[in-house]
Design an enzyme around this catalytic site. Structure first.
Site, PDB file in Angstrom:
ATOM      1  N   ARG A 162      32.457  55.709   1.671  1.00  0.00           N
ATOM      2  CA  ARG A 162      31.371  54.986   1.014  1.00  0.00           C
ATOM      3  C   ARG A 162      31.838  54.684  -0.398  1.00  0.00           C
ATOM      4  O   ARG A 162      32.236  55.589  -1.151  1.00  0.00           O
ATOM      5  CB  ARG A 162      30.107  55.838   1.003  1.00  0.00           C
ATOM      6  CG  ARG A 162      28.875  55.152   0.397  1.00  0.00           C
ATOM      7  CD  ARG A 162      28.628  55.606  -1.011  1.00  0.00           C
ATOM      8  NE  ARG A 162      27.321  55.195  -1.530  1.00  0.00           N
ATOM      9  CZ  ARG A 162      26.936  55.341  -2.792  1.00  0.00           C
ATOM     10  NH1 ARG A 162      27.765  55.890  -3.677  1.00  0.00           N
ATOM     11  NH2 ARG A 162      25.766  54.949  -3.192  1.00  0.00           N
ATOM     12  N   LEU A 163      31.839  53.420  -0.788  1.00  0.00           N
ATOM     13  CA  LEU A 163      32.364  52.981  -2.080  1.00  0.00           C
ATOM     14  C   LEU A 163      31.209  52.822  -3.059  1.00  0.00           C
ATOM     15  O   LEU A 163      30.329  51.976  -2.883  1.00  0.00           O
ATOM     16  CB  LEU A 163      33.109  51.654  -1.927  1.00  0.00           C
ATOM     17  CG  LEU A 163      34.174  51.602  -0.820  1.00  0.00           C
ATOM     18  CD1 LEU A 163      34.761  50.202  -0.721  1.00  0.00           C
ATOM     19  CD2 LEU A 163      35.265  52.637  -1.078  1.00  0.00           C
ATOM     20  N   ASP A 164      31.210  53.623  -4.112  1.00  0.00           N
ATOM     21  CA  ASP A 164      30.112  53.637  -5.067  1.00  0.00           C
ATOM     22  C   ASP A 164      30.079  52.363  -5.901  1.00  0.00           C
ATOM     23  O   ASP A 164      31.107  51.928  -6.438  1.00  0.00           O
ATOM     24  CB  ASP A 164      30.260  54.853  -5.990  1.00  0.00           C
ATOM     25  CG  ASP A 164      29.124  54.985  -6.979  1.00  0.00           C
ATOM     26  OD1 ASP A 164      27.983  55.189  -6.543  1.00  0.00           O
ATOM     27  OD2 ASP A 164      29.397  54.863  -8.199  1.00  0.00           O
ATOM     28  N   ALA A 165      28.898  51.758  -6.025  1.00  0.00           N
ATOM     29  CA  ALA A 165      28.611  50.659  -6.956  1.00  0.00           C
ATOM     30  C   ALA A 165      29.743  49.649  -7.068  1.00  0.00           C
ATOM     31  O   ALA A 165      30.322  49.452  -8.141  1.00  0.00           O
ATOM     32  CB  ALA A 165      28.266  51.235  -8.336  1.00  0.00           C
ATOM     33  N   HIS A 209      29.624  46.572  -7.203  1.00  0.00           N
ATOM     34  CA  HIS A 209      29.327  45.458  -8.110  1.00  0.00           C
ATOM     35  C   HIS A 209      29.889  45.701  -9.505  1.00  0.00           C
ATOM     36  O   HIS A 209      29.997  44.763 -10.301  1.00  0.00           O
ATOM     37  CB  HIS A 209      27.807  45.223  -8.190  1.00  0.00           C
ATOM     38  CG  HIS A 209      27.019  46.477  -8.424  1.00  0.00           C
ATOM     39  ND1 HIS A 209      26.529  47.246  -7.390  1.00  0.00           N
ATOM     40  CD2 HIS A 209      26.646  47.095  -9.568  1.00  0.00           C
ATOM     41  CE1 HIS A 209      25.876  48.289  -7.894  1.00  0.00           C
ATOM     42  NE2 HIS A 209      25.940  48.216  -9.215  1.00  0.00           N
ATOM     43  N   GLU A 236      28.282  50.430  -1.550  1.00  0.00           N
ATOM     44  CA  GLU A 236      27.011  50.379  -2.262  1.00  0.00           C
ATOM     45  C   GLU A 236      27.087  49.155  -3.159  1.00  0.00           C
ATOM     46  O   GLU A 236      27.972  49.058  -4.014  1.00  0.00           O
ATOM     47  CB  GLU A 236      26.776  51.625  -3.107  1.00  0.00           C
ATOM     48  CG  GLU A 236      25.437  51.571  -3.832  1.00  0.00           C
ATOM     49  CD  GLU A 236      25.330  52.505  -5.030  1.00  0.00           C
ATOM     50  OE1 GLU A 236      24.191  52.773  -5.457  1.00  0.00           O
ATOM     51  OE2 GLU A 236      26.369  52.944  -5.535  1.00  0.00           O
ATOM     52  N   ASP A 270      17.224  46.770  -0.242  1.00  0.00           N
ATOM     53  CA  ASP A 270      16.029  45.943  -0.050  1.00  0.00           C
ATOM     54  C   ASP A 270      15.133  46.522   1.041  1.00  0.00           C
ATOM     55  O   ASP A 270      13.901  46.518   0.907  1.00  0.00           O
ATOM     56  CB  ASP A 270      16.424  44.502   0.302  1.00  0.00           C
ATOM     57  CG  ASP A 270      16.823  43.696  -0.917  1.00  0.00           C
ATOM     58  OD1 ASP A 270      17.002  44.295  -1.999  1.00  0.00           O
ATOM     59  OD2 ASP A 270      16.957  42.464  -0.807  1.00  0.00           O
ATOM     60  N   PHE A 271      15.718  46.997   2.126  1.00  0.00           N
ATOM     61  CA  PHE A 271      14.914  47.635   3.171  1.00  0.00           C
ATOM     62  C   PHE A 271      14.229  48.867   2.609  1.00  0.00           C
ATOM     63  O   PHE A 271      13.034  49.098   2.846  1.00  0.00           O
ATOM     64  CB  PHE A 271      15.788  48.000   4.372  1.00  0.00           C
ATOM     65  CG  PHE A 271      15.076  48.832   5.402  1.00  0.00           C
ATOM     66  CD1 PHE A 271      14.125  48.262   6.237  1.00  0.00           C
ATOM     67  CD2 PHE A 271      15.341  50.190   5.537  1.00  0.00           C
ATOM     68  CE1 PHE A 271      13.451  49.028   7.190  1.00  0.00           C
ATOM     69  CE2 PHE A 271      14.678  50.960   6.484  1.00  0.00           C
ATOM     70  CZ  PHE A 271      13.734  50.377   7.311  1.00  0.00           C
ATOM     71  N   HIS A 276      13.385  49.506  -0.518  1.00  0.00           N
ATOM     72  CA  HIS A 276      12.338  49.162  -1.475  1.00  0.00           C
ATOM     73  C   HIS A 276      11.083  48.656  -0.771  1.00  0.00           C
ATOM     74  O   HIS A 276       9.955  48.997  -1.162  1.00  0.00           O
ATOM     75  CB  HIS A 276      12.850  48.108  -2.450  1.00  0.00           C
ATOM     76  CG  HIS A 276      14.013  48.557  -3.289  1.00  0.00           C
ATOM     77  ND1 HIS A 276      14.399  49.870  -3.382  1.00  0.00           N
ATOM     78  CD2 HIS A 276      14.883  47.850  -4.079  1.00  0.00           C
ATOM     79  CE1 HIS A 276      15.446  49.971  -4.195  1.00  0.00           C
ATOM     80  NE2 HIS A 276      15.759  48.764  -4.626  1.00  0.00           N
ATOM     81  N   ASN A 323      16.986  60.108  -8.885  1.00  0.00           N
ATOM     82  CA  ASN A 323      16.779  59.330 -10.097  1.00  0.00           C
ATOM     83  C   ASN A 323      15.305  59.168 -10.445  1.00  0.00           C
ATOM     84  O   ASN A 323      14.961  58.416 -11.360  1.00  0.00           O
ATOM     85  CB  ASN A 323      17.448  57.961  -9.975  1.00  0.00           C
ATOM     86  CG  ASN A 323      18.956  58.066 -10.150  1.00  0.00           C
ATOM     87  OD1 ASN A 323      19.435  58.901 -10.929  1.00  0.00           O
ATOM     88  ND2 ASN A 323      19.707  57.252  -9.440  1.00  0.00           N
TER      89      ASN A 323
END
Length: 581
Positions: free
Chosen positions: A242-245, A247, A281, A307-308, A310, A383
């Site tokens: 799993r690759l964090d953030a 973006h 991610e 999105d799912f 949220h 968080n």
């Protein structure tokens, strides 16, 4: 033994190994590399000094016995005798379980976590997703401030303990996914800048200067990150990353780093004969991430779908702050849109961002299994100011509805540890920084962040207080008590259905049909012959399903199929899964 290190700007580099110091020579075949030989064995302590500076750990250290600031140790991976012949488990059809080693058990070690893997095999999940394991200062933390990207946090048990964990998981038929952080390193114990241009001021991230993926010297930095990723998959037999953030991985080169990484992972999968995969991610809602490289995408195999989450969260809780605002205006419509289209923001206006965001998925080319769906994650729980889970505020019936939507949706489902029994323990933000200045800055920053949202200082747990981590450890006596035992049985039933009902693993988003009533607070959808209905209202709901006979596959409360009028009578805060030809 051959030692090597990349230090392109150095005039001199020396190796200290087991107390003996010797100068390294420039490698004539590789610019910027220094090499030399020294007697060493598994466990030998060593480090490098650049231009007569202090001895620092190896950037490619496989072990840090004394933490990020200590000397590195040689690791002979060939010494471990694997017990399990493992063919691997692919991502399609998977059910993931996110686990933090430091709080999954009170002991907080990989060996203690391995002893609890039987619970996950009985639950029916297929893969364990471990939160980051790279070394960080102190004993306890989330792991996202790690350094030494090739090593395992020593308080968790180090390299051998990770191999024992993976071996045990594979014995039980469980794949293992590891969360890795390539977008930044922790602020303490990070010595990479001593050796070379691992970071660049060309771009800035929330953590400071960006990892150097496109400036001078970036070829070796990219190779460093790719090499680290492949080492987890090869040396530890991990099944996916799993690759964090992602973006925050700023890269202006024609071949994006993620494309290079996905090609390398696919090549290793072909070499080993095991299915290997990458899960991103991402905050981008950009389908190019999960589009195959041959179709001009980046070739990642899946991504988290916030999105799912949220949409589901606002429908369950009514919360509307921050990024929930757009979803909360019509949460059932938002949920329906994500169930059928993947993204909610697919070019639509995002009030949280103050601009339009995302682009549509091509449902004919991108299957739903490439999106991970979840009702809770470490981020979405930890968080929050007090780290409160959904179980802290929702009834068991609403938790059952959340599970039904997550585990029957067209996405690859993921659970957060303890969710399956409605854990009563919170999961809070905790740190163990050894630098008192940094520790105080984190403490004050955390309280300042939530003070802006109306939280009093004493209401926000102190991240540095050991009690914050202790409160976050799972209570393993809970699954034997009600209402936890009933919730756990419900999760087991839904996961079993997912494995036995082919319609529930059909990746075709376009085939899903959904209906809902925003005011009455119910939603139902069809996947082949399977019907799923949830009622989030306290009042009973009448849901039109048609007059065809239906067989109940799973129900939270007593319910039968639709009556002669074609209406399904569903009790308040309840859900059902039916099979209807």
């Amino acid at each position: 033994m051959q030692f090597e290190v990349w230090a392109p700007q150095a005039d001199r580099v020396s190796l200290e190994c087991d107390g003996v110091t010797r100068a390294l020579e420039r490698d004539p075949q590789r610019a910027g590399w220094w090499t030399g030989e020294a007697e060493a064995r598994d466990g030998s302590r060593y480090g490098f000094a650049v231009d007569d500076g202090p001895v620092r750990p190896d950037p490619r250290s496989r072990r840090q016995p004394d933490g990020p600031d200590g000397l590195s140790a040689v690791v002979d991976h060939g010494r471990y005798e694997w017990r399990t012949e493992w063919a691997g488990r692919p991502l399609p059809g998977a059910v993931l379980y996110e686990l933090h080693v430091g709080t999954y058990t009170p002991e907080g070690t990989l060996d203690a976590a391995a002893d609890r893997l039987g619970h996950l095999a009985e639950l029916g999940v297929t893969h364990v997703e471990l939160m980051p394991l790279c070394p960080f200062p102190g004993r306890h933390g989330w792991g996202y401030e790690g350094v030494s990207l090739w090593a395992v946090h020593e308080p968790y048990g180090g390299p051998e303990a990770l191999k024992r964990f993976v071996d045990r998981a594979h014995e039980l038929g469980l794949g293992v996914v590891l969360d890795v952080v390539h977008n930044h390193l922790g602020p303490s114990g990070n010595y990479l800048p001593v050796f070379g241009p691992y970071f660049t001021d060309r771009h800035q991230t929330p953590w400071g200067s960006a990892v150097n993926l496109d400036a001078p010297g970036s070829d070796e930095v990219r190779a460093y990150l790719v090499g680290s990723a492949l080492a987890w998959l090869r040396d530890y037999r991990i099944d996916g990353l799993r690759l964090d953030a992602v973006h925050a991985l700023v890269d202006t080169r024609a071949c994006h780093f993620l494309e290079e990484l996905s090609a390398a992972v696919d090549a290793l999968a072909a070499e080993t004969g095991r299915p290997l995969f990458l899960i991103a991610e991402s905050d981008l809602n950009d389908p190019r991430l999960i589009t195959p490289r041959e179709e001009h995408g980046l070739g990642l195999h899946a991504q988290w779908n916030d999105d799912f989450h949220h949409a589901l969260h606002t429908a369950l809780t009514g919360e509307s702050q921050g990024y929930y605002a757009d979803f909360a205006r019509a949460p059932f419509a938002a949920l329906a849109k994500t169930l059928t289209g993947g993204y909610f923001h697919d070019g639509s206006y995002s009030s949280f961002r103050g601009r339009s965001h995302g682009r549509p998925l091509d449902r004919g080319r991108v299957g739903g299994h490439r999106l991970l769906g979840y009702s809770q994650t470490h981020d979405q729980v930890g968080n929050r100011a007090q780290g409160d889970r959904l179980s802290a505020s929702l009834s068991p019936g609403l938790l059952a509805c959340a599970a039904a939507l997550t585990l029957t949706a067209p996405f690859t489902p993921m659970l957060f540890m303890g969710e399956e029994w409605a854990a009563g323990t919170p999961w809070q933000f905790f740190t163990d920084h050894t630098d008192p200045v940094l520790a105080d800055a984190v403490r004050r920053g955390r309280r300042r962040e939530f003070a802006a949202h109306g939280w009093a200082e004493d209401e926000v747990p102190d991240p540095q207080d050991p009690a914050t981590r202790e409160r976050s450890c799972l209570d393993w006596s809970e699954p034997e008590r009600e209402p936890h035992a009933r919730v756990l049985a419900w999760y087991r039933r839904l996961i079993a259905l997912r494995h036995t009902q082919p319609d529930l693993t059909d990746p075709d988003l376009a085939d899903l049909k959904v209906a809902y009533d925003e005011e009455a607070r119910w939603l139902a959808f069809r996947r082949g012959d399977v019907r799923v209905a949830v009622n989030l209202s306290k009042e009973p709901a009448a849901i039109p399903l048609g007059t065809r006979p239906a067989r109940v596959l799973a129900a939270w409360d007593e319910v039968s199929g639709p009556g002669e009028d074609g209406m399904l009578r569903l009790p308040g805060e309840s859900c059902v899964v039916l099979e209807q030809d």
